[in-house]
Scaffold this active site. Structure first.
Site, PDB file in Angstrom:
ATOM      1  N   CYS A 141     -43.825  37.457 120.067  1.00 46.76           N
ATOM      2  CA  CYS A 141     -43.612  36.929 118.722  1.00 46.76           C
ATOM      3  C   CYS A 141     -42.832  37.930 117.859  1.00 46.76           C
ATOM      4  CB  CYS A 141     -44.953  36.624 118.070  1.00 46.76           C
ATOM      5  SG  CYS A 141     -45.945  38.104 117.764  1.00 46.76           S
ATOM      6  N   ARG A 175     -46.058  50.327 125.712  1.00 44.14           N
ATOM      7  CA  ARG A 175     -44.693  50.448 126.243  1.00 44.14           C
ATOM      8  C   ARG A 175     -44.328  51.866 126.679  1.00 44.14           C
ATOM      9  NH1 ARG A 175     -40.127  48.745 123.406  1.00 44.14           N
ATOM     10  NH2 ARG A 175     -39.273  47.816 125.281  1.00 44.14           N
ATOM     11  N   ALA A 202     -44.396  41.296 117.515  1.00 41.83           N
ATOM     12  CA  ALA A 202     -44.188  42.128 118.699  1.00 41.83           C
ATOM     13  C   ALA A 202     -42.807  42.784 118.661  1.00 41.83           C
ATOM     14  CB  ALA A 202     -44.339  41.289 119.970  1.00 41.83           C
ATOM     15  N   HIS A 260     -37.016  41.761 115.761  1.00 43.08           N
ATOM     16  CA  HIS A 260     -36.051  42.869 115.801  1.00 43.08           C
ATOM     17  C   HIS A 260     -35.154  42.828 114.559  1.00 43.08           C
ATOM     18  CE1 HIS A 260     -36.296  42.121 120.421  1.00 43.08           C
ATOM     19  NE2 HIS A 260     -37.283  42.891 120.024  1.00 43.08           N
TER      20      HIS A 260
END
Length: 492
Positions: free
Chosen positions: A62, A96, A65, A195
Site C-alpha cells: 500500500c 528490508r 508501505a 513513493h
C-alpha cells in the site's frame, strides 16, 4: 522445456486466461504480453498501474508501505512514527535489511518501531493530542534524533486528523524538522503512490532548507546516490566504485542516509538514480528547480556496471573518464574469476522473475553474465515507463506480466518450467514446495550485497548455491499423491 516461440507464448497466455469469467479475462489480458523488442512504447502492448482485480491474489503493498517502508524508513537519524494502529508499524519494521552505521537508539533508529498505537477511542475522538504527546516523549527519550516523520496509516485520513498542524507546532517547540506524510494505505492502487507522496514530502519539508546557505564547499565532482536502500550493504558497494573513480558522494539516500545529506543534495553536480520507480519524482524536481541533471545506473553484474560507470563518467571531464576505466580494469581479474567459477555451473539455466522497483529489469544483465537467461519477468507496481525500459532488455517472445496473480504465476511456471525463480517472500514457499529453486529478491534472501563487483561475487555464489543444491531432487510437493501410500496405509 526449450524456449517458447511467440505463438506458443501467446497460446500460453490465452490458456491461462481461460479460467476467468469474461469480464475478468478481458481485464487481465491487458496486463500480460509477449515481448517485442521492436516496440518503442510499452503502452501499445501492456497496461500497468491499475487497480488490482477484486477477488484475485495480488502481492502488492500500500501507499504507507511505499513511503515508510521504502523512502522515509531508511533515513537513519530520524524517528519515523507509524501513526495509526500498531499492526502496520510492527509488520513494516526492519523487514528490508536497510543496513546502517551508528548506535541504535542513540544516533540511529532504523530498526526501532515507533507507533501511536491507535485504539477505538482515538478513532472516535481523534489522535492529534496523542501524536503531540508522543513527539514530546520521543524528544525526552531520544534527544539526539535529528527529526521526526509522521507516516499516516489509513484511519488518519479517514477521520481527518490535522497532522500538518500538529507537526508544524511540534517542529517549533522541538526546534527540529517534523514532517507529516499523508501516505494512508488506501491512497492509489499500490505502494507506488506512496513513493510519490514521500518524494513530495521531501521536496516540501527538507530539500529547500539550505537554499540560502552558501557555507557548503563544493567540488566539480560532487554527486548523490538516490534510490539505493542499502539492502544487505548494496549502497556501500556502489559508493566504493564511485569514489574510486574520483567522484565525491555528498549524499546517499535513503539507505544509511541522514537528514543532513538530504538537505545537501541540491548542492551536487549530478544525481545518480538507482531505483527509478521510487525516486524519479524527486530527481525531476531537482532538475527543474536547481538544474541538476540525473542519470539512471545499474550496478548488477560486470557488464552493466561497466556501462553505468562509463555513462556516469560521460557527465564529467577526462579525470573521471580515466577513473572509470581504471576501476573497470582494476576489478577485471576479480569478476573474470567469478564468471570462470560459476558460469560452467549455471550456463543455459532459465530464470523467471517477479519483483518490485527496478529488479525485474536491472538483474537481467547479471544473470546473462553468468550464462543464464531470463525467460519471464514482471513488476508488482510498475508504470509504463518501467516497461518501456524492460522491453529492450528482454528477449523476443518472452513473457511479461504486470501485477501477476498467484494463479497466473503458478500456471506460467508449470508450463515454462524455469530452473530458478526470483520473486518475493509471498511466493517463496509456494514454489519451494513445488521443488523449484527460488531466491527471495526483495531482500536478497538474507544475503547480499548484490550491487557492485563485490556484490556480483555474492550474487553468483547465491544463485549457484540455490540452483545446484541437491535438495531439490529429493523434494516432492505435498499435494502430489504418493501412489505407494494407500498400500502402506492398507497394510497398516
Amino acid at each position: 522445456m526449450t524456449n517458447l516461440t511467440r505463438e506458443e507464448t501467446e497460446a500460453l497466455i490465452a490458456e491461462v486466461l481461460e479460467i476467468y469469467p469474461e469480464k475478468a479475462k478481458k481485464d487481465r489480458a491487458k496486463h500480460l504480453t509477449v515481448n517485442d523488442q521492436s516496440i518503442e512504447q510499452s503502452k501499445k502492448c501492456i497496461t500497468s498501474n491499475r487497480k488490482s482485480l477484486p477477488g484475485v491474489m495480488t502481492v502488492r503493498g500500500c501507499a504507507y508501505a511505499g513511503s515508510k517502508g521504502v523512502v522515509w524508513g531508511p533515513i537513519k537519524d530520524m524517528i519515523h512514527i507509524s501513526h495509526g494502529p500498531v499492526g502496520c508499524g510492527q509488520y513494516s519494521r526492519a523487514g528490508r535489511r536497510n543496513y546502517y552505521v551508528g548506535t541504535t537508539g542513540i544516533n540511529t533508529f532504523g530498526t526501532m518501531n515507533f507507533t501511536s498505537d491507535f485504539q477505538e477511542k482515538d478513532i472516535v475522538f481523534g489522535g492529534d493530542k496523542k501524536l503531540a504527546k508522543i513527539m514530546n516523549e520521543i524528544e525526552g527519550l531520544f534527544p539526539l534524533a535529528k527529526g521526526i516523520s509522521v507516516q499516516s496509516e489509513c484511519p488518519i485520513g479517514l477521520i481527518g486528523d490535522d497532522i500538518e498542524a500538529v507537526s508544524k507546532k511540534a517542529s517549533k517547540e522541538l526546534n527540529k524538522p517534523v514532517v507529516p506524510v499523508r501516505c494512508e494505505g488506501f491512497r492509489g492502487v499500490s505502494q507506488s503512490l506512496g513513493h510519490h507522496i514521500a518524494n513530495d514530502a521531501i521536496r516540501d519539508w527538507v530539500l529547500d532548507k539550505r537554499d540560502g546557505d552558501n557555507s557548503f564547499v563544493g567540488t566539480p565532482y560532487d554527486v548523490s546516490i538516490i534510490g539505493d536502500y542499502n539492502i544487505g550493504g548494496d549502497a556501500w558497494s556502489s559508493r566504493t566504485l564511485l569514489e574510486e573513480m574520483g567522484l565525491r558522494v555528498v549524499s546517499q539516500w535513503s539507505g544509511d542516509g541522514t537528514l543532513a545529506e538530504m538537505e545537501l543534495t541540491p548542492k551536487v553536480k549530478l544525481n545518480l538514480l538507482h531505483c527509478y520507480r521510487s525516486m524519479n519524482y524527486i530527481s525531476r524536481h531537482m532538475e527543474e528547480k536547481y538544474g541538476i541533471p540525473w542519470v539512471e545506473y545499474n550496478f548488477f553484474g560486470p557488464t552493466k556496471i561497466a556501462e553505468s560507470l562509463r555513462k556516469i563518467a560521460g557527465y564529467f571531464d577526462d579525470t573521471i573518464k580515466e577513473g572509470a576505466e581504471r576501476v573497470i580494469e582494476r576489478y577485471k581479474a576479480q569478476y573474470d574469476a567469478v564468471i570462470a567459477k560459476y558460469r560452467p555451473r549455471l550456463e543455459g539455466k532459465r530464470v523467471m522473475l517477479y519483483v518490485g522497483g527496478l529488479r525485474p529489469r536491472h538483474v537481467i544483465g547479471a544473470y546473462e553474465d553468468l550464462g543464464m537467461e531470463v525467460v519471464g519477468t514482471g513488476y508488482e507496481f510498475a508504470h509504463n515507463d518501467d516497461y518501456d525500459r524492460t522491453i529492450k532488455d528482454m528477449g523476443n517472445a518472452t513473457l511479461i506480466y504486470d501485477d501477476v496473480t498467484g494463479y497466473e504465476f503458478e500456471e506460467f511456471v508449470k508450463k515454462v518450467k524455469p530452473d530458478l525463480i526470483g520473486a518475493g517472500i509471498k511466493e517463496k514457499y509456494i514454489f519451494q514446495k513445488m521443488g523449484i529453486p527460488f531466491r527471495q529478491m526483495h531482500s536478497w534472501d538474507y544475503s547480499g550485497p548484490y550491487h557492485g563487483y563485490d556484490g556480483f561475487a555474492i550474487f553468483a555464489r547465491d544463485m549457484d548455491m540455490t540452483l545446484n543444491n541437491p535438495c531439490w531432487g529429493k523434494m516432492k510437493a505435498p499435494w502430489i499423491k504418493d501412489e505407494a501410500a494407500p498400500a502402506i496405509a492398507a497394510a497398516a
